[in-house]
Design an enzyme around this catalytic site. Structure first.
Site, PDB file in Angstrom:
ATOM      1  N   MET A   1       0.849  -1.198   0.000  1.00  0.00           N
ATOM      2  CA  MET A   1       0.000   0.000   0.000  1.00  0.00           C
ATOM      3  C   MET A   1       0.886   1.250   0.000  1.00  0.00           C
ATOM      4  O   MET A   1       0.467   2.321   0.426  1.00  0.00           O
ATOM      5  CB  MET A   1      -0.939  -0.003   1.212  1.00  0.00           C
ATOM      6  CG  MET A   1      -1.914  -1.180   1.177  1.00  0.00           C
ATOM      7  SD  MET A   1      -3.426  -0.909   2.076  1.00  0.00           S
ATOM      8  CE  MET A   1      -2.798  -0.626   3.716  1.00  0.00           C
ATOM      9  N   GLY A   2       2.136   1.112  -0.432  1.00  0.00           N
ATOM     10  CA  GLY A   2       3.045   2.262  -0.474  1.00  0.00           C
ATOM     11  C   GLY A   2       3.575   2.590   0.909  1.00  0.00           C
ATOM     12  O   GLY A   2       3.590   1.738   1.806  1.00  0.00           O
ATOM     13  N   ALA A   3       4.035   3.844   1.088  1.00  0.00           N
ATOM     14  CA  ALA A   3       4.712   4.261   2.327  1.00  0.00           C
ATOM     15  C   ALA A   3       5.843   3.262   2.608  1.00  0.00           C
ATOM     16  O   ALA A   3       5.967   2.710   3.711  1.00  0.00           O
ATOM     17  CB  ALA A   3       3.740   4.355   3.501  1.00  0.00           C
ATOM     18  N   LEU A   4       6.645   3.030   1.595  1.00  0.00           N
ATOM     19  CA  LEU A   4       7.606   1.925   1.639  1.00  0.00           C
ATOM     20  C   LEU A   4       8.738   2.170   2.637  1.00  0.00           C
ATOM     21  O   LEU A   4       9.259   3.279   2.746  1.00  0.00           O
ATOM     22  CB  LEU A   4       8.194   1.706   0.237  1.00  0.00           C
ATOM     23  CG  LEU A   4       7.166   1.384  -0.854  1.00  0.00           C
ATOM     24  CD1 LEU A   4       7.878   1.139  -2.185  1.00  0.00           C
ATOM     25  CD2 LEU A   4       6.294   0.195  -0.484  1.00  0.00           C
TER      26      LEU A   4
ATOM     27  N   HIS B   1       9.309  -3.452   3.403  1.00  0.00           N
ATOM     28  CA  HIS B   1       8.841  -3.701   2.024  1.00  0.00           C
ATOM     29  C   HIS B   1      10.011  -4.040   1.106  1.00  0.00           C
ATOM     30  O   HIS B   1       9.898  -4.908   0.236  1.00  0.00           O
ATOM     31  CB  HIS B   1       8.146  -2.458   1.459  1.00  0.00           C
ATOM     32  CG  HIS B   1       6.897  -2.063   2.182  1.00  0.00           C
ATOM     33  ND1 HIS B   1       6.825  -0.947   2.982  1.00  0.00           N
ATOM     34  CD2 HIS B   1       5.672  -2.629   2.209  1.00  0.00           C
ATOM     35  CE1 HIS B   1       5.611  -0.834   3.470  1.00  0.00           C
ATOM     36  NE2 HIS B   1       4.892  -1.842   3.032  1.00  0.00           N
TER      37      HIS B   1
ATOM     38  N   GLY C   1       4.689 -10.288   3.833  1.00  0.00           N
ATOM     39  CA  GLY C   1       5.510 -10.295   5.031  1.00  0.00           C
ATOM     40  C   GLY C   1       4.885 -11.127   6.153  1.00  0.00           C
ATOM     41  O   GLY C   1       3.670 -11.130   6.339  1.00  0.00           O
ATOM     42  N   GLU C   2       5.748 -11.800   6.914  1.00  0.00           N
ATOM     43  CA  GLU C   2       5.262 -12.521   8.107  1.00  0.00           C
ATOM     44  C   GLU C   2       4.804 -11.549   9.193  1.00  0.00           C
ATOM     45  O   GLU C   2       4.146 -11.948  10.136  1.00  0.00           O
ATOM     46  CB  GLU C   2       6.380 -13.409   8.661  1.00  0.00           C
ATOM     47  CG  GLU C   2       6.622 -14.644   7.836  1.00  0.00           C
ATOM     48  CD  GLU C   2       7.605 -15.606   8.493  1.00  0.00           C
ATOM     49  OE1 GLU C   2       8.326 -15.170   9.425  1.00  0.00           O
ATOM     50  OE2 GLU C   2       7.656 -16.767   8.063  1.00  0.00           O
ATOM     51  N   LYS C   3       5.183 -10.281   9.074  1.00  0.00           N
ATOM     52  CA  LYS C   3       4.751  -9.277  10.053  1.00  0.00           C
ATOM     53  C   LYS C   3       3.210  -9.289  10.177  1.00  0.00           C
ATOM     54  O   LYS C   3       2.663  -9.247  11.271  1.00  0.00           O
ATOM     55  CB  LYS C   3       5.278  -7.912   9.612  1.00  0.00           C
ATOM     56  CG  LYS C   3       4.455  -6.723   9.982  1.00  0.00           C
ATOM     57  CD  LYS C   3       4.877  -6.169  11.304  1.00  0.00           C
ATOM     58  CE  LYS C   3       4.171  -4.920  11.734  1.00  0.00           C
ATOM     59  NZ  LYS C   3       2.978  -4.546  11.054  1.00  0.00           N
TER      60      LYS C   3
ATOM     61  N   SER D   1       7.005  -0.930  10.273  1.00  0.00           N
ATOM     62  CA  SER D   1       5.603  -0.761   9.888  1.00  0.00           C
ATOM     63  C   SER D   1       5.392   0.673   9.449  1.00  0.00           C
ATOM     64  O   SER D   1       5.996   1.598  10.021  1.00  0.00           O
ATOM     65  CB  SER D   1       4.697  -1.065  11.098  1.00  0.00           C
ATOM     66  OG  SER D   1       3.404  -0.535  10.882  1.00  0.00           O
TER      67      SER D   1
HETATM   68  O1  PAF Z   1      -0.133  -5.746   3.611  1.00  0.00           O
HETATM   69  C1  PAF Z   1      -0.570  -4.814   2.905  1.00  0.00           C
HETATM   70  O2  PAF Z   1       0.112  -3.828   2.676  1.00  0.00           O
HETATM   71  C2  PAF Z   1      -1.954  -4.925   2.296  1.00  0.00           C
HETATM   72  O3  PAF Z   1      -2.843  -5.535   3.179  1.00  0.00           O
HETATM   73  C3  PAF Z   1      -1.971  -5.611   0.921  1.00  0.00           C
HETATM   74  C4  PAF Z   1      -1.516  -7.054   1.008  1.00  0.00           C
HETATM   75  C5  PAF Z   1      -1.057  -4.849  -0.043  1.00  0.00           C
HETATM   76  C6  PAF Z   1      -3.384  -5.608   0.340  1.00  0.00           C
HETATM   77  O4  PAF Z   1      -3.881  -4.319   0.186  1.00  0.00           O
END
Ligand code: PAF
Length: 281
Positions: free
Chosen positions: A31-34, A38, A148-150, A186
């Site tokens: 969902m971005g905000a990398l 990520h 991610g396992e997070k 996160s």
């Molecule tokens: O983990 C996330 O960032 C989201 O839940 C995902 C898997 C990209 C689905 O929108």
């Protein structure tokens, strides 16, 4: 050079072209905000595939009306730069109308591992996640997808979704990336004040202590009660849950099989989740 793709048809054409050349393609949904967490997913993807597509889409369907959809961090230029540096081949950045065109009326609801834990507090969350992940997997048709396992319950829900719907994709769960004191990376850590950050850093130590106690034969209920109290004593405001479950199915924990201790706790306006492994005795 990271190619930016905004439409489903262009995404399909790109992935099909790669696959026609015999290349293995991995998808990393985000969902971005990398952050570094990520980027570790893209590294896991690139270790296992020839081409990596990262999707960036803040999925409205997984946020309840009371949740932080509007204030969820959006920083596309920064994210694209990070993907470029990480060697990601394509970024899929669809608009909301591309993913949910007018009249969209389908929801995917996964049973099994979605029961309890997050669902007790975010009842429609996994329907939103499963719907968007199913769409992304059908749209991109990758060989592999990395999660991610997070977000451990999410990972189990996605695996179950793919098994139940026979989606021809391998799901890889990548280990959680932590700061030196154990705090899981996160996007929501950005909301923490310096004082809250100090508190947040205690969460993983408490979970590891609980997991070690269970591995050593301690009573499950007493261990979870003690962990809940330690989280509150550390400075968290509330504990949504702290529970032991079996790996993958998330069925009630059993000492003779591998498991996880999972937690969600609130600190100010921020809700943090984490989990640790419990090995079988
Ligand atoms: O983990 C996330 O960032 C989201 O839940 C995902 C898997 C990209 C689905 O929108």
């Amino acid at each position: 050079m990271t190619v930016v793709i905004e439409s489903v048809s262009a995404l399909r054409a790109q992935v099909q072209a790669w696959r026609a050349d015999g290349l293995k393609v991995a998808l990393v949904p985000t969902m971005g905000a990398l952050h570094e967490g990520h980027i570790s997913l893209t590294r896991a993807a690139l270790d296992r595939a020839d081409r990596c597509v990262a999707s960036i889409f803040v999925n409205p369907r997984q946020f309840a009306p009371t949740e932080d959809l509007d204030k969820y961090p959006r920083q596309l230029a920064f994210d694209l730069d990070k993907l470029e540096q990480a060697g990601v081949h394509a970024a899929f950045t669809p608009g909301v109308d591309e993913v949910y065109p007018e009249g969209f009326a389908t929801t995917i609801s996964v049973g099994g591992p979605s029961a309890g834990l997050e669902t007790d507090f975010r009842p429609t969350h996994f329907d939103g996640v499963a719907t968007v992940v199913a769409k992304l997997l059908i749209q991109a048709a990758p060989d592999l997808a990395v999660f991610g396992e997070k977000d451990y319950q999410q990972l189990c829900v996605v695996k179950k979704l793919c098994r139940d719907l026979n989606l021809p994709v391998e799901i890889f769960g990548a280990p959680t990336v932590r700061d030196p004191e154990g705090l899981a990376m996160s996007s929501r850590n950005a909301y923490l004040s310096p004082a809250e950050l100090e508190v947040a850093r205690k969460l993983n130590k408490i979970l590891r202590k609980a997991a070690t106690a269970l591995e050593g034969g301690a009573d499950e209920a007493a261990t979870m009660t003690a962990a809940r109290q330690e989280i509150l004593d550390a400075g968290f405001d509330t504990v949504d849950y702290v529970e032991a479950r079996q790996t993958d199915t998330l069925a009630p924990w059993r000492r003779d099989t591998s498991g996880r201790v999972l937690v969600a706790a609130r600190l100010g306006k921020t809700r943090l989740i984490d989990n640790v492994e419990v090995t079988a005795r």
